[in-house]
Design a protein around this motif. Structure first.
Motif, PDB file in Angstrom:
ATOM      1  N   ASP A  66       1.007  -1.110  -0.082  1.00 31.64           N
ATOM      2  CA  ASP A  66      -0.099  -0.013   0.026  1.00 31.64           C
ATOM      3  C   ASP A  66       0.850   1.253   0.129  1.00 31.64           C
ATOM      4  N   PHE A  67       2.216   1.129  -0.088  1.00 32.01           N
ATOM      5  CA  PHE A  67       3.065   2.342   0.098  1.00 32.01           C
ATOM      6  C   PHE A  67       3.018   3.185  -0.910  1.00 32.01           C
ATOM      7  N   THR A  68       2.588   2.933  -2.148  1.00 31.48           N
ATOM      8  CA  THR A  68       2.626   3.870  -3.121  1.00 31.48           C
ATOM      9  C   THR A  68       1.079   4.145  -3.520  1.00 31.48           C
ATOM     10  N   HIS A  69       0.234   3.610  -3.221  1.00 37.71           N
ATOM     11  CA  HIS A  69      -1.133   3.529  -3.519  1.00 37.71           C
ATOM     12  C   HIS A  69      -1.769   4.981  -3.395  1.00 37.71           C
ATOM     13  N   ASN A  70      -2.173   5.715  -4.411  1.00 35.99           N
ATOM     14  CA  ASN A  70      -2.827   6.996  -4.591  1.00 35.99           C
ATOM     15  C   ASN A  70      -1.907   7.829  -3.870  1.00 35.99           C
ATOM     16  N   ILE A  71      -0.663   7.908  -3.963  1.00 39.20           N
ATOM     17  CA  ILE A  71       0.321   9.048  -3.466  1.00 39.20           C
ATOM     18  C   ILE A  71       0.953   9.700  -4.451  1.00 39.20           C
ATOM     19  N   GLY A  72       0.794  11.087  -4.313  1.00 42.48           N
ATOM     20  CA  GLY A  72       1.014  11.923  -5.458  1.00 42.48           C
ATOM     21  C   GLY A  72       2.218  12.699  -5.158  1.00 42.48           C
ATOM     22  N   ALA A  73       2.617  12.737  -3.705  1.00 39.78           N
ATOM     23  CA  ALA A  73       3.808  13.492  -3.091  1.00 39.78           C
ATOM     24  C   ALA A  73       4.171  12.958  -1.869  1.00 39.78           C
ATOM     25  N   GLU A  74       5.386  13.452  -1.307  1.00 40.13           N
ATOM     26  CA  GLU A  74       5.877  12.779  -0.041  1.00 40.13           C
ATOM     27  C   GLU A  74       6.250  14.182   0.678  1.00 40.13           C
ATOM     28  N   ILE A  75       6.289  14.546   2.013  1.00 39.31           N
ATOM     29  CA  ILE A  75       6.898  15.195   2.775  1.00 39.31           C
ATOM     30  C   ILE A  75       7.759  14.545   4.036  1.00 39.31           C
ATOM     31  N   MET A  76       9.070  15.101   3.942  1.00 43.71           N
ATOM     32  CA  MET A  76       9.863  14.533   5.082  1.00 43.71           C
ATOM     33  C   MET A  76      10.841  15.611   5.592  1.00 43.71           C
ATOM     34  N   GLY A  77      11.383  15.183   6.963  1.00 41.35           N
ATOM     35  CA  GLY A  77      12.188  16.044   7.450  1.00 41.35           C
ATOM     36  C   GLY A  77      13.421  16.052   6.828  1.00 41.35           C
ATOM     37  N   ARG A  78      14.366  17.099   7.282  1.00 37.63           N
ATOM     38  CA  ARG A  78      15.680  17.024   6.775  1.00 37.63           C
ATOM     39  C   ARG A  78      16.666  16.079   7.221  1.00 37.63           C
ATOM     40  N   ASN A  79      16.520  15.386   8.318  1.00 33.53           N
ATOM     41  CA  ASN A  79      17.276  14.365   8.593  1.00 33.53           C
ATOM     42  C   ASN A  79      16.648  13.010   8.304  1.00 33.53           C
ATOM     43  N   LYS A  80      15.730  12.693   7.703  1.00 34.67           N
ATOM     44  CA  LYS A  80      15.508  11.487   7.059  1.00 34.67           C
ATOM     45  C   LYS A  80      16.140  11.529   5.525  1.00 34.67           C
ATOM     46  N   PHE A  81      16.374  12.876   4.966  1.00 34.75           N
ATOM     47  CA  PHE A  81      16.988  13.059   3.855  1.00 34.75           C
ATOM     48  C   PHE A  81      18.550  13.066   3.809  1.00 34.75           C
ATOM     49  N   GLY A  82      18.992  13.287   5.195  1.00 30.91           N
ATOM     50  CA  GLY A  82      20.453  13.134   5.472  1.00 30.91           C
ATOM     51  C   GLY A  82      20.897  13.396   6.673  1.00 30.91           C
ATOM     52  N   PRO A  83      22.228  13.466   7.174  1.00 37.40           N
ATOM     53  CA  PRO A  83      22.709  13.520   8.502  1.00 37.40           C
ATOM     54  C   PRO A  83      23.153  15.134   8.831  1.00 37.40           C
ATOM     55  N   GLN A  84      23.244  15.728   7.471  1.00 40.55           N
ATOM     56  CA  GLN A  84      23.877  17.359   7.680  1.00 40.55           C
ATOM     57  C   GLN A  84      22.968  18.090   8.626  1.00 40.55           C
ATOM     58  N   ARG A  85      23.622  19.046   9.558  1.00 39.13           N
ATOM     59  CA  ARG A  85      22.822  19.984  10.291  1.00 39.13           C
ATOM     60  C   ARG A  85      23.382  21.301   9.565  1.00 39.13           C
ATOM     61  N   GLY A  86      22.627  22.468   9.799  1.00 42.95           N
ATOM     62  CA  GLY A  86      23.177  23.731   9.542  1.00 42.95           C
ATOM     63  C   GLY A  86      23.084  23.904   7.848  1.00 42.95           C
ATOM     64  N   PRO A  87      23.736  25.133   7.592  1.00 46.81           N
ATOM     65  CA  PRO A  87      23.758  25.313   6.069  1.00 46.81           C
ATOM     66  C   PRO A  87      24.543  24.413   5.128  1.00 46.81           C
ATOM     67  N   TRP A  88      24.032  24.130   4.175  1.00 49.69           N
ATOM     68  CA  TRP A  88      24.650  22.856   3.392  1.00 49.69           C
ATOM     69  C   TRP A  88      26.040  23.406   3.027  1.00 49.69           C
ATOM     70  N   GLN A  89      26.974  22.538   3.171  1.00 42.76           N
ATOM     71  CA  GLN A  89      28.598  22.842   2.864  1.00 42.76           C
ATOM     72  C   GLN A  89      28.492  22.592   1.411  1.00 42.76           C
ATOM     73  N   ASP A  90      27.954  21.651   0.643  1.00 44.54           N
ATOM     74  CA  ASP A  90      27.902  21.418  -0.685  1.00 44.54           C
ATOM     75  C   ASP A  90      26.528  20.765  -1.020  1.00 44.54           C
ATOM     76  N   HIS A  91      26.541  20.558  -2.285  1.00 39.46           N
ATOM     77  CA  HIS A  91      25.220  20.088  -2.785  1.00 39.46           C
ATOM     78  C   HIS A  91      25.310  18.680  -3.461  1.00 39.46           C
ATOM     79  N   GLU A  92      26.534  17.836  -3.062  1.00 37.25           N
ATOM     80  CA  GLU A  92      26.923  16.781  -3.507  1.00 37.25           C
ATOM     81  C   GLU A  92      26.003  15.635  -2.920  1.00 37.25           C
ATOM     82  N   TRP A  93      25.611  15.713  -1.659  1.00 37.48           N
ATOM     83  CA  TRP A  93      24.621  14.794  -1.150  1.00 37.48           C
ATOM     84  C   TRP A  93      23.375  14.664  -1.600  1.00 37.48           C
TER      85      TRP A  93
END
Length: 214
Positions: A66-93
């Motif tokens: 059911d994970f994708t059933h009728n889903i058109g967008a997702e919202i997540m917090g920054r720390n689900k996206f990655g471990p970085q805190r504060g301003p981005w040091q680069d955009h490689e991640w």
């Protein structure tokens, strides 16, 4: 039909902990071993990250399917996206998921430090600084009539619960106690002033908690 904001396949321990402390690049869930928490989902035939044939069918598979059933967008917090805190040091991640993220929709990453959007396969990540209400408005527009999934982590889910924005939740409670970490609740009963609840035990040992608005 209204567009729902849905929490799906969100996993916590028996003492309500959804993520550990001290997150790093090598440990996305901090001190918590995700294998102990997510074994039920990884065993199913429909687990989005499955790379080999096989897997179980039945109740657990129903929820991963059911994970994708009728889903058109997702919202997540920054720390689900990655471990970085504060301003981005680069955009490689570009996230934990490699070149083929499992979302396959627009994803809105909540952060106080926006960066340019980018696309991997059929997933586009947008980085937005705004209230839960504003971010949900953007996600609903991008979802084009479909529902929006609230992916986590714990802090983000609690933000949207506190704002009264979550319509339904599926929380899988694993039969392990972790003792410390980021806690979704002290007890599932914490949400009963706002939601109906049905708890369904699975042969895998997890109990699926299904919440819907009163």
């Amino acid at each position: 039909m209204p567009q729902l904001l849905r929490v799906q396949n969100f996993n916590v321990s028996a003492d309500g902990i959804g993520a550990g402390e001290d997150q790093t690049l090598e440990r996305p869930f901090g001190h918590v071993d995700p294998g102990r928490m997510f074994a039920w989902a990884g065993a199913t035939a429909s687990w989005p990250n499955r790379t080999a044939p096989g897997g179980t069918r039945g109740l657990d598979d129903y929820f991963t399917r059911d994970f994708t059933h009728n889903i058109g967008a997702e919202i997540m917090g920054r720390n689900k996206f990655g471990p970085q805190r504060g301003p981005w040091q680069d955009h490689e991640w570009q996230g934990w998921w490699g070149d083929e993220p499992p979302f396959r929709t627009p994803v809105f990453v909540m952060t106080h430090h926006p960066r340019p959007s980018f696309t991997l396969s059929d997933t586009t990540f947008h980085f937005v600084d705004g209230t839960p209400e504003r971010v949900l408005e953007l996600a609903r527009e991008a979802a084009e009539g479909k529902d929006v999934r609230l992916g986590g982590g714990v802090t983000t889910v609690r933000q949207f619960l506190d704002a009264g924005l979550v319509d339904t939740l599926h929380v899988a409670v694993s039969p392990v106690k972790l003792g410390s970490g980021l806690r979704l609740w002290d007890s599932p009963e914490d949400l009963l002033d706002r939601y109906h609840l049905e708890a369904v035990p699975s042969p895998s040992g997890v109990t699926h908690h299904l919440f819907w608005r009163r």
